[in-house]
Scaffold this motif. Sequence first.
Motif, PDB file in Angstrom:
ATOM      1  N   ARG A 206       0.848  -1.193   0.000  1.00 16.41           N
ATOM      2  CA  ARG A 206       0.000   0.000   0.000  1.00 16.41           C
ATOM      3  C   ARG A 206       0.878   1.236   0.000  1.00 16.41           C
ATOM      4  O   ARG A 206       1.793   1.365   0.798  1.00 16.41           O
ATOM      5  CB  ARG A 206      -0.908   0.003   1.232  1.00 16.41           C
ATOM      6  CG  ARG A 206      -1.894   1.159   1.290  1.00 16.41           C
ATOM      7  CD  ARG A 206      -2.654   1.136   2.600  1.00 16.41           C
ATOM      8  NE  ARG A 206      -3.447  -0.055   2.744  1.00 16.41           N
ATOM      9  CZ  ARG A 206      -4.718  -0.171   2.351  1.00 16.41           C
ATOM     10  NH1 ARG A 206      -5.314   0.857   1.785  1.00 16.41           N
ATOM     11  NH2 ARG A 206      -5.385  -1.283   2.531  1.00 16.41           N
ATOM     12  N   THR A 207       0.596   2.141  -0.924  1.00 12.79           N
ATOM     13  CA  THR A 207       1.319   3.409  -0.953  1.00 12.79           C
ATOM     14  C   THR A 207       0.323   4.547  -0.876  1.00 12.79           C
ATOM     15  O   THR A 207      -0.805   4.441  -1.354  1.00 12.79           O
ATOM     16  CB  THR A 207       2.144   3.544  -2.247  1.00 12.79           C
ATOM     17  OG1 THR A 207       1.264   3.501  -3.371  1.00 12.79           O
ATOM     18  CG2 THR A 207       3.162   2.431  -2.351  1.00 12.79           C
ATOM     19  N   ALA A 208       0.720   5.636  -0.285  1.00 18.63           N
ATOM     20  CA  ALA A 208      -0.135   6.817  -0.163  1.00 18.63           C
ATOM     21  C   ALA A 208       0.346   7.862  -1.154  1.00 18.63           C
ATOM     22  O   ALA A 208       1.470   8.348  -1.047  1.00 18.63           O
ATOM     23  CB  ALA A 208      -0.090   7.373   1.255  1.00 18.63           C
TER      24      ALA A 208
ATOM     25  N   THR B  36     -12.657   6.691   1.264  1.00 19.67           N
ATOM     26  CA  THR B  36     -11.400   6.816   0.534  1.00 19.67           C
ATOM     27  C   THR B  36     -11.577   6.342  -0.900  1.00 19.67           C
ATOM     28  O   THR B  36     -12.471   5.567  -1.220  1.00 19.67           O
ATOM     29  CB  THR B  36     -10.268   5.992   1.181  1.00 19.67           C
ATOM     30  OG1 THR B  36     -10.668   4.621   1.276  1.00 19.67           O
ATOM     31  CG2 THR B  36      -9.918   6.517   2.554  1.00 19.67           C
TER      32      THR B  36
ATOM     33  N   THR C 280      -9.456   4.301  -3.569  1.00 24.05           N
ATOM     34  CA  THR C 280      -8.317   3.399  -3.635  1.00 24.05           C
ATOM     35  C   THR C 280      -8.260   2.745  -5.009  1.00 24.05           C
ATOM     36  O   THR C 280      -9.281   2.300  -5.532  1.00 24.05           O
ATOM     37  CB  THR C 280      -8.422   2.291  -2.573  1.00 24.05           C
ATOM     38  OG1 THR C 280      -8.445   2.890  -1.282  1.00 24.05           O
ATOM     39  CG2 THR C 280      -7.254   1.323  -2.653  1.00 24.05           C
TER      40      THR C 280
ATOM     41  N   ASP D 271      -6.350   8.263  -2.643  1.00 27.96           N
ATOM     42  CA  ASP D 271      -5.933   8.155  -1.244  1.00 27.96           C
ATOM     43  C   ASP D 271      -4.931   7.031  -1.057  1.00 27.96           C
ATOM     44  O   ASP D 271      -3.987   7.147  -0.288  1.00 27.96           O
ATOM     45  CB  ASP D 271      -7.152   7.903  -0.346  1.00 27.96           C
ATOM     46  CG  ASP D 271      -8.091   9.090  -0.306  1.00 27.96           C
ATOM     47  OD1 ASP D 271      -7.644  10.175   0.096  1.00 27.96           O
ATOM     48  OD2 ASP D 271      -9.265   8.944  -0.682  1.00 27.96           O
ATOM     49  N   ASP D 272      -5.161   5.920  -1.753  1.00 27.15           N
ATOM     50  CA  ASP D 272      -4.288   4.756  -1.618  1.00 27.15           C
ATOM     51  C   ASP D 272      -4.130   4.073  -2.963  1.00 27.15           C
ATOM     52  O   ASP D 272      -5.057   4.073  -3.795  1.00 27.15           O
ATOM     53  CB  ASP D 272      -4.869   3.728  -0.626  1.00 27.15           C
ATOM     54  CG  ASP D 272      -4.762   4.182   0.824  1.00 27.15           C
ATOM     55  OD1 ASP D 272      -3.674   4.633   1.219  1.00 27.15           O
ATOM     56  OD2 ASP D 272      -5.761   4.089   1.535  1.00 27.15           O
TER      57      ASP D 272
ATOM     58  N   VAL E 270      -3.088   0.202  -3.921  1.00 27.06           N
ATOM     59  CA  VAL E 270      -2.794  -1.127  -3.387  1.00 27.06           C
ATOM     60  C   VAL E 270      -2.312  -2.004  -4.525  1.00 27.06           C
ATOM     61  O   VAL E 270      -3.037  -2.228  -5.501  1.00 27.06           O
ATOM     62  CB  VAL E 270      -4.040  -1.750  -2.724  1.00 27.06           C
ATOM     63  CG1 VAL E 270      -3.749  -3.179  -2.290  1.00 27.06           C
ATOM     64  CG2 VAL E 270      -4.483  -0.916  -1.537  1.00 27.06           C
TER      65      VAL E 270
END
Length: 231
Positions: free
Chosen positions: A7-9, A56, A58, A217-218, A220
């Motif tokens: 997971r990266t932001a 969020t 994603t 937001d994310d 994955v």
Amino acid sequence: MSTSTTRTAPPHGGPRVRPELPLARVVTLEVHDLSVDPGPDGSRLHGLDLELRAGTLTVATPAAPARTLARVLVGDLPGRDGDLVTGQGRTRRPLAKTSWTALAARTPPTTGRPTVEVLDQGGLAAIRLGVHLGLGPLLDLPLAVLDAADRTLVGLALALAAAPDLVVLDLPAAGLDPEGRRRVLETLRDLVDVEGRTVLVVAAADHLDPDVVVLLDDVVRLDPCAAERPG
């Protein structure tokens, strides 16, 4: 071998202001040890653990295992093992036994009716979403003359007008150009920021352009072992 996630932001210009939501409308999706039998493309998930935070946007990538997960969430593909849970606190319950809605935008059947009449099936909200997605100049045209990408946007507007709490979309299947993908993600960004929805989008890694990533937001990334194939 279990499916792992990274997971990266994405970077943002500053913190986003989110609405205060009633407990019943806060949707967190938790996937625990999910295993899925091979689908039509031969891919499957094995032992996947994943959490989507409430409110969020994603993106899950790469497309093959992420699409398998999306098909499980919308009920097109059964999970063999594992647990899918939504809600928080007293609202926590299995996905299959909740009122939360997981939607995949589907292209509406081709018809000679004007596009605005097709959108009107979803009420004024669907028409407004269609305009926001760039369909304004096409509203008076028959749906049948729109290209596949624009018909996909019509389906997306109808799906989002139903105000689902949990939205699952297969973005590459939309056949959109980069500008069209950006318009879709901007619409989803508004859905998250203004209404607090929880959104999961399937995307290929090469679709994560910098101007798109800043809307998320994310991100994955499912481990390549997620796309196991039968021997």
